[in-house]
Scaffold this active site. Sequence first.
Site, PDB file in Angstrom:
ATOM      1  N   ARG A  54       4.944 -18.908 -48.367  1.00 28.54           N
ATOM      2  CA  ARG A  54       4.171 -19.946 -49.041  1.00 28.54           C
ATOM      3  C   ARG A  54       3.974 -19.508 -50.488  1.00 28.54           C
ATOM      4  O   ARG A  54       3.747 -18.333 -50.782  1.00 28.54           O
ATOM      5  CB  ARG A  54       2.816 -20.170 -48.359  1.00 28.54           C
ATOM      6  CG  ARG A  54       2.889 -20.980 -47.078  1.00 28.54           C
ATOM      7  CD  ARG A  54       3.263 -22.436 -47.365  1.00 28.54           C
ATOM      8  NE  ARG A  54       3.244 -23.271 -46.162  1.00 28.54           N
ATOM      9  CZ  ARG A  54       4.295 -23.527 -45.406  1.00 28.54           C
ATOM     10  NH1 ARG A  54       5.467 -22.954 -45.698  1.00 28.54           N
ATOM     11  NH2 ARG A  54       4.193 -24.329 -44.360  1.00 28.54           N
ATOM     12  N   GLU A  89       3.705 -26.744 -55.598  1.00 23.13           N
ATOM     13  CA  GLU A  89       4.886 -27.574 -55.380  1.00 23.13           C
ATOM     14  C   GLU A  89       4.546 -29.055 -55.576  1.00 23.13           C
ATOM     15  O   GLU A  89       3.486 -29.512 -55.151  1.00 23.13           O
ATOM     16  CB  GLU A  89       5.417 -27.364 -53.956  1.00 23.13           C
ATOM     17  CG  GLU A  89       6.024 -26.009 -53.745  1.00 23.13           C
ATOM     18  CD  GLU A  89       6.622 -25.844 -52.347  1.00 23.13           C
ATOM     19  OE1 GLU A  89       6.829 -26.869 -51.661  1.00 23.13           O
ATOM     20  OE2 GLU A  89       6.870 -24.708 -51.958  1.00 23.13           O
ATOM     21  N   HIS A  94      12.300 -25.304 -51.719  1.00 19.30           N
ATOM     22  CA  HIS A  94      11.733 -25.254 -50.367  1.00 19.30           C
ATOM     23  C   HIS A  94      12.761 -25.702 -49.315  1.00 19.30           C
ATOM     24  O   HIS A  94      12.554 -26.652 -48.558  1.00 19.30           O
ATOM     25  CB  HIS A  94      10.469 -26.122 -50.275  1.00 19.30           C
ATOM     26  CG  HIS A  94       9.518 -25.652 -49.207  1.00 19.30           C
ATOM     27  ND1 HIS A  94       8.155 -25.646 -49.381  1.00 19.30           N
ATOM     28  CD2 HIS A  94       9.726 -25.169 -47.953  1.00 19.30           C
ATOM     29  CE1 HIS A  94       7.561 -25.200 -48.283  1.00 19.30           C
ATOM     30  NE2 HIS A  94       8.511 -24.898 -47.409  1.00 19.30           N
TER      31      HIS A  94
END
Length: 319
Positions: A238, A267, A285
């Site tokens: 993360r 993000e 991602h």
Amino acid sequence: MSKVVVTGRIPEAALALLRAEHDVDAWDGSESIGREELLSRVAGADAVVSLLTERIDGELLDAAGPQLKVVANVAVGYDNIDVPACRKRGVVATNTPGVLTEATADIAFGLILMATRRLGEGERLIRSGAAWKWGMFFLLGSGLQGKTLGIVGMGGIGQATARRAKAFGMEVVYQSRSEIDPAIAEELGARRVDLDELLTVSDVVSVHCPYGPATHHLIGDEQLAAMKETAYLVNTARGPIVDEAALAAALRAGLIAGAGLDVFEKEPTVHPELLELENVALVPHLGSATVETRTAMATLAADNALAVLAGEQPPTQIS
């Protein structure tokens, strides 16, 4: 029939499972659903199948109503879900561990190769149309054989990454809250160390721990300064586990050789200084982004929701 709200686009195989038994309201927009639209749609829902782009908090749970039984997250991480708020309201929360292990480990090792062998730099050079010529010192990178991989968080994905490292002839050390199975440790030749030692001995540091208050900015100025100047940092866990501003400063100053990131603090925004640097590989991602894996994730989330609605124990419950 129970009402199931799906907060974003998921594979048709999972939707078919849900629609076979329940009334499904699935958002199919190309962009993430807006907050007000989401709060409106969940009203009266018995189940919510959520994506990591949606925040599942007390406000949303109350908007859904007391009949809500389950929130099934289509992700292994669940930092987008307020688990205590779910528990307080008697709502079961689930995630999708296991099914994305190999795909995410592939991306982790792909980023290791991109960073250490400067593949991103090479591709950008070719696409730019700039003149280039092979030479003995042209875009020299770093080999992996005989080097040490330090894994922060030795769960399933960390172990799968370690297996790939072993195939490349790397030594493995790891930092984790608990010892892994001795048989797996022996198979991988993995040695448990504390974070400080891991940072100082590793040639590549790969982050695989869960995100939470205890791991926010786990890798910051102090940790980056402790790494070798020839070392690389990779994060597929993360974004907020790594302090992006500190990482950009370390890369710019040559405190470490390079980095590879699949996840980011805010993000889809990426720290602007990272975008200016050549010695960092950036991908959007993609850890679980295979047809097979995303289908398996969505199907497991659907199975979790269906189990709770049927009064059964879901396969992968968080709380």
